[in-house]
Design a protein around this motif. Sequence first.
Motif, short mmCIF file in Angstrom:
data_model
loop_
_atom_site.label_atom_id
_atom_site.label_comp_id
_atom_site.label_asym_id
_atom_site.label_seq_id
_atom_site.Cartn_x
_atom_site.Cartn_y
_atom_site.Cartn_z
N LEU A 155 -3.44 -6.03 20.37
CA LEU A 155 -2.75 -6.16 19.17
C LEU A 155 -1.97 -7.47 18.92
N ASN A 156 -2.40 -8.11 17.67
CA ASN A 156 -1.93 -9.56 17.59
C ASN A 156 -1.00 -9.46 16.20
N GLY A 157 0.18 -10.01 16.37
CA GLY A 157 0.88 -10.04 14.99
C GLY A 157 2.09 -10.90 15.21
N THR A 158 2.88 -11.41 14.16
CA THR A 158 4.02 -11.87 14.53
C THR A 158 5.21 -11.34 14.93
N SER A 159 6.03 -11.92 15.46
CA SER A 159 7.23 -11.02 16.04
C SER A 159 7.57 -10.40 14.95
N SER A 160 8.23 -8.99 15.44
CA SER A 160 8.83 -8.04 14.34
C SER A 160 7.80 -7.42 13.31
N SER A 161 6.56 -7.48 13.77
CA SER A 161 5.67 -7.07 13.07
C SER A 161 5.20 -5.46 13.50
N GLY A 162 5.83 -5.12 14.30
CA GLY A 162 5.42 -3.47 14.90
C GLY A 162 4.54 -3.38 15.83
N LYS A 163 4.17 -4.45 16.67
CA LYS A 163 2.98 -4.32 17.67
C LYS A 163 3.70 -3.63 18.85
N PHE A 166 -10.19 -5.93 18.99
CA PHE A 166 -8.99 -6.84 18.41
C PHE A 166 -8.44 -6.44 17.15
N VAL A 167 -7.01 -6.11 17.28
CA VAL A 167 -6.51 -5.30 15.97
C VAL A 167 -5.61 -6.36 15.34
N ASP A 169 -10.59 -12.99 11.83
CA ASP A 169 -11.59 -11.93 12.23
C ASP A 169 -11.16 -11.11 12.91
N TYR A 170 -10.93 -9.88 12.60
CA TYR A 170 -10.46 -8.56 13.31
C TYR A 170 -11.68 -7.63 13.39
N ASP A 171 -11.43 -6.53 14.40
CA ASP A 171 -12.27 -5.27 14.41
C ASP A 171 -11.62 -4.32 13.23
N ILE A 172 -10.39 -4.46 13.21
CA ILE A 172 -9.66 -3.71 12.54
C ILE A 172 -8.25 -4.02 12.19
N GLU A 173 -7.56 -3.93 11.01
CA GLU A 173 -6.20 -4.40 10.74
C GLU A 173 -5.29 -3.17 10.24
N GLU A 195 -2.89 6.20 14.93
CA GLU A 195 -3.88 7.19 14.67
C GLU A 195 -5.10 6.29 13.99
N LEU A 196 -4.98 5.23 13.08
CA LEU A 196 -6.13 4.76 12.51
C LEU A 196 -6.85 4.09 13.94
N ILE A 197 -6.12 3.49 14.68
CA ILE A 197 -6.57 2.80 15.92
C ILE A 197 -7.29 3.66 16.72
N LYS A 198 -6.78 4.71 16.99
CA LYS A 198 -7.40 5.82 17.83
C LYS A 198 -8.68 6.34 17.17
N GLU A 199 -8.78 6.35 16.08
CA GLU A 199 -10.03 6.91 15.51
C GLU A 199 -11.21 5.80 15.31
N PHE A 200 -10.63 4.72 15.28
CA PHE A 200 -11.50 3.58 15.12
C PHE A 200 -12.19 3.23 16.41
N LEU A 201 -11.28 3.44 17.72
CA LEU A 201 -11.66 2.92 18.94
C LEU A 201 -13.05 3.26 19.48
N PRO A 202 -13.75 4.55 19.35
CA PRO A 202 -15.05 4.90 19.76
C PRO A 202 -16.24 4.25 18.74
N ARG A 203 -15.73 3.80 17.75
CA ARG A 203 -16.68 3.19 16.81
C ARG A 203 -16.55 1.66 16.79
N ARG A 204 -15.76 1.09 17.78
CA ARG A 204 -15.88 -0.53 17.78
C ARG A 204 -16.97 -0.97 17.53
N PRO A 205 -17.16 -2.17 16.80
CA PRO A 205 -18.64 -2.79 16.37
C PRO A 205 -19.19 -3.58 17.52
N ALA A 206 -20.36 -3.80 17.55
CA ALA A 206 -21.17 -4.65 18.18
C ALA A 206 -21.91 -5.60 17.58
#
Length: 198
Positions: free
Chosen positions: A9-17, A106-107, A143-147, A160-171
């Motif tokens: 998870l990458n984001g600014t301070s206080s972004s909710g990571k 990479f989120v 560039d991210y896999d998901i945002e 929940e969005l990240i969990k759903e995406f995790l098994p489908r991460r791109p190659a």
Amino acid sequence: MAVGRIIFLNGTSSSGKSSIARELLDILDDGVFFHLAVDGFNEMRTKRNLAQGDLDAALRRTRMGFHRSIAAMAGVGNDVVVDHVLSEPWRLTDCLSVLPSQDVLFVGIRCSLDELTRREQARGDRPPGLAASQYDLVHQHGDYDIECDTSAASPRACAELIKEFLPRRPAPTAFARIRLRYLEADCEPTALGDMRTR
């Protein structure tokens, strides 16, 4: 031994990571995940005052150690959720040099500047303007896999969005694509995380 998955998870301070990371640990049910946060590593450091040059050097070593701890945890099969602020280019290149790019999801954690400012004021434990100073820096690689946008969705909804995406991460993953871009630019990440022209 299988390498563990890395949700970065990458984001600014206080972004909710951190809030999203806690939710992920609560809902991910197909492994044992650990939350590794850069703030946690900073808190382990001695609290005595340091000269600015010494502090800068200590912070760089802290972050380099943090990156290698992620690699070590995943390398022995642990699944990890990473909470980081890639506000200096060398931090990303260092991560590219030590993390297995094919195992990183990479989120991008985004949030409006107005909402970041409101959260900073409400928290009271961050220097005013910290998030604003990082705002144009953390996503420069583009560039991210998901945002996720935490000014529009709750931490639980993002998790929940990240969990759903995790098994489908791109190659290839975003980490692999970014690494390739640097290599195609005739540069390579070094062990110290700096860009070195060949």
